[in-house]
Design a protein around this motif. Structure first.
Motif, PDB file in Angstrom:
ATOM      1  N   ASN A   1       0.846  -1.187   0.000  1.00  0.00           N
ATOM      2  CA  ASN A   1       0.000   0.000   0.000  1.00  0.00           C
ATOM      3  C   ASN A   1       0.888   1.245   0.000  1.00  0.00           C
ATOM      4  O   ASN A   1       1.819   1.343   0.815  1.00  0.00           O
ATOM      5  N   PRO A   2       0.645   2.219  -0.867  1.00  0.00           N
ATOM      6  CA  PRO A   2       1.504   3.409  -0.898  1.00  0.00           C
ATOM      7  C   PRO A   2       1.688   4.093   0.456  1.00  0.00           C
ATOM      8  O   PRO A   2       2.820   4.453   0.808  1.00  0.00           O
ATOM      9  N   PRO A   3       0.629   4.290   1.277  1.00  0.00           N
ATOM     10  CA  PRO A   3       0.866   4.897   2.591  1.00  0.00           C
ATOM     11  C   PRO A   3       1.755   4.034   3.490  1.00  0.00           C
ATOM     12  O   PRO A   3       2.577   4.556   4.245  1.00  0.00           O
ATOM     13  N   VAL A   4       1.586   2.720   3.406  1.00  0.00           N
ATOM     14  CA  VAL A   4       2.407   1.814   4.202  1.00  0.00           C
ATOM     15  C   VAL A   4       3.871   1.905   3.780  1.00  0.00           C
ATOM     16  O   VAL A   4       4.783   1.975   4.625  1.00  0.00           O
ATOM     17  N   MET A   5       4.121   1.929   2.486  1.00  0.00           N
ATOM     18  CA  MET A   5       5.493   2.021   1.998  1.00  0.00           C
ATOM     19  C   MET A   5       6.131   3.361   2.391  1.00  0.00           C
ATOM     20  O   MET A   5       7.309   3.417   2.758  1.00  0.00           O
ATOM     21  N   ALA A   6       5.354   4.445   2.351  1.00  0.00           N
ATOM     22  CA  ALA A   6       5.880   5.754   2.725  1.00  0.00           C
ATOM     23  C   ALA A   6       6.250   5.807   4.200  1.00  0.00           C
ATOM     24  O   ALA A   6       7.307   6.342   4.581  1.00  0.00           O
ATOM     25  N   VAL A   7       5.408   5.232   5.046  1.00  0.00           N
ATOM     26  CA  VAL A   7       5.693   5.242   6.487  1.00  0.00           C
ATOM     27  C   VAL A   7       6.858   4.312   6.807  1.00  0.00           C
ATOM     28  O   VAL A   7       7.672   4.613   7.693  1.00  0.00           O
TER      29      VAL A   7
ATOM     30  N   LYS B   1       3.107  14.422  11.026  1.00  0.00           N
ATOM     31  CA  LYS B   1       3.903  15.576  11.422  1.00  0.00           C
ATOM     32  C   LYS B   1       5.241  15.091  11.964  1.00  0.00           C
ATOM     33  O   LYS B   1       5.280  14.211  12.831  1.00  0.00           O
ATOM     34  N   PHE B   2       6.313  15.635  11.422  1.00  0.00           N
ATOM     35  CA  PHE B   2       7.656  15.273  11.855  1.00  0.00           C
ATOM     36  C   PHE B   2       8.477  16.530  12.104  1.00  0.00           C
ATOM     37  O   PHE B   2       8.258  17.577  11.473  1.00  0.00           O
ATOM     38  N   ALA B   3       9.438  16.415  12.994  1.00  0.00           N
ATOM     39  CA  ALA B   3      10.324  17.545  13.284  1.00  0.00           C
ATOM     40  C   ALA B   3      11.260  17.819  12.119  1.00  0.00           C
ATOM     41  O   ALA B   3      11.498  18.982  11.761  1.00  0.00           O
ATOM     42  N   ASN B   4      11.770  16.756  11.497  1.00  0.00           N
ATOM     43  CA  ASN B   4      12.790  16.934  10.455  1.00  0.00           C
ATOM     44  C   ASN B   4      12.604  15.973   9.286  1.00  0.00           C
ATOM     45  O   ASN B   4      13.573  15.439   8.750  1.00  0.00           O
ATOM     46  N   TYR B   5      11.348  15.739   8.894  1.00  0.00           N
ATOM     47  CA  TYR B   5      11.095  14.765   7.832  1.00  0.00           C
ATOM     48  C   TYR B   5       9.765  15.100   7.186  1.00  0.00           C
ATOM     49  O   TYR B   5       8.841  15.598   7.841  1.00  0.00           O
ATOM     50  N   THR B   6       9.678  14.828   5.889  1.00  0.00           N
ATOM     51  CA  THR B   6       8.418  14.979   5.163  1.00  0.00           C
ATOM     52  C   THR B   6       8.118  13.680   4.434  1.00  0.00           C
ATOM     53  O   THR B   6       8.985  13.152   3.720  1.00  0.00           O
ATOM     54  N   LEU B   7       6.918  13.159   4.624  1.00  0.00           N
ATOM     55  CA  LEU B   7       6.535  11.939   3.914  1.00  0.00           C
ATOM     56  C   LEU B   7       6.544  12.187   2.416  1.00  0.00           C
ATOM     57  O   LEU B   7       6.143  13.250   1.946  1.00  0.00           O
ATOM     58  N   GLU B   8       6.999  11.182   1.669  1.00  0.00           N
ATOM     59  CA  GLU B   8       7.004  11.300   0.215  1.00  0.00           C
ATOM     60  C   GLU B   8       5.582  11.360  -0.320  1.00  0.00           C
ATOM     61  O   GLU B   8       4.636  10.876   0.315  1.00  0.00           O
ATOM     62  N   GLU B   9       5.423  11.949  -1.495  1.00  0.00           N
ATOM     63  CA  GLU B   9       4.116  11.994  -2.129  1.00  0.00           C
ATOM     64  C   GLU B   9       3.669  10.583  -2.478  1.00  0.00           C
ATOM     65  O   GLU B   9       4.454   9.779  -2.992  1.00  0.00           O
TER      66      GLU B   9
END
Length: 338
Positions: A126-132, A267-275
């Motif tokens: 699943n794309p959200p699972v792979m991103a996390v 929400k992360f302090a120093n990270y952004t989830l990929e699209e």
């Protein structure tokens, strides 16, 4: 071996999903079901041979490289071991088996035969699972503190009209049939569980099933995190939620939707989830839905392993660990293990 030849044992609803993807990566050599009408219908539709016993298929159907096990949960162990003993690779649907001991016997049988045992845990694609998962690998959460898994689906009398689904011997329980893919991520991502406490109930399916229709579980992980699992097939009218929330010192995320198919917040302090890439739809069985339909990626990984020696995406030992945790949850609910 220029291409792979597959046989399917069990011609129910999920088998058709497998056939679609087999045709994209190889050849369907045979199908098998104890209900001759179902086996014959699938065989005629796809122009292949059919059998009504797995023994006849394994003795007479040639050529085959991989046997795909889509039979009721309680038959996975025996059918897998039989196919391995005849010298075939095996792809087995979830759950791998109904006991951890059975899973280990399957792994041992593969080792003895010198063949590969592949499991299906398609939610990992699943794309959200792979991103996390990438965020976890990047240590974006910092020190993890707690995990909440919520699974609220709907299963009606119509679903349990196939009687085996409601039995302990062949269905096993709600965690095996509905939510093993979700529990797979608990072990794959967060490791071994130190302690389990659980309460389960059958409140709306009396006379239909021999096990629970809902439960609440408290988990303590060896790494120190605490977690909860709240699950039910009593969701009114339809599936409502299949979600996983992760809290850490440096970030938090909730994968939500009906089957881990969206990011509800992050929400992360120093990270952004990929699209996120476009995800596949859920497996649609008419009057109910299952998990996200990523079987194409399962088959791509299997073929790449067997033909090109690439790693398979999930070891069989992960399937064993999922079953072992489900066993512990049910034992805790019965008051035999804390």
């Amino acid at each position: 071996m220029g291409h792979l030849r597959f046989a399917i044992v069990g011609c129910g609803k999920i088998a058709r999903r497998h056939v679609q993807h087999i045709q994209s990566v190889g050849e369907l050599s045979a199908v098998c079901d104890i209900m001759e009408s179902r086996a014959k219908s699938l065989a005629e539709e796809y122009g292949t041979q059919y059998f009504t016993t797995i023994n006849d298929l394994l003795r007479e159907a040639l050529p085959i490289d991989v046997v795909v096990i889509c039979t009721p949960n309680g038959l996975h162990e025996a059918h897998t071991i039989l196919a391995l003993s005849h010298g075939y690779h095996v792809l087995v649907e979830k759950p791998m088996a109904l006991t951890a001991a059975g899973c280990q016997k399957m792994i041992d049988a593969a080792d003895r035969a010198g063949k590969r045992l592949f499991i299906v845990v398609q939610n990992r694609f699943n794309p959200p699972v792979m991103a996390v998962k990438k965020a976890l690998d990047a240590k974006a959460f910092g020190k993890l503190s707690s995990i909440q898994l919520t699974c609220f689906w709907n299963r009606t009398e119509q679903y349990y009209a196939e009687k085996w689904k409601g039995t302990k011997a062949l269905g096993g329980g709600t965690l095996y049939s509905q939510f093993s893919h979700f529990i797979d991520l608990l072990y794959a991502w967060f490791g071994a569980v130190k302690s389990v406490n659980a309460i389960t109930r059958n409140s709306q399916h009396q006379g239909l099933i021999e096990f629970e229709d809902s439960g609440v579980v408290i988990l303590e992980f060896e790494q120190g995190m605490i977690g909860t699992l709240n699950f039910s097939v009593n969701s009114f009218e339809k599936n409502r939620e299949g979600s996983l929330t992760i809290l850490g010192e440096q970030g938090m995320v909730k994968i939500g939707g009906e089957y881990l198919n969206t990011i509800e917040y992050s929400k992360f302090a120093n990270y952004t989830l990929e699209e996120l890439a476009q995800g596949a739809p859920a497996n649609n069985y008419g009057h109910y839905q299952g998990s996200m339909s990523n079987h194409d990626k399962v088959y791509q990984s299997l073929v790449n392993h067997l033909l090109h020696n690439a790693p398979y995406y999930a070891p069989a030992t992960d399937g064993l660990q999922t079953v072992a945790l489900i066993e512990r949850i049910y034992a805790a609910a019965q008051g035999t293990i804390q």
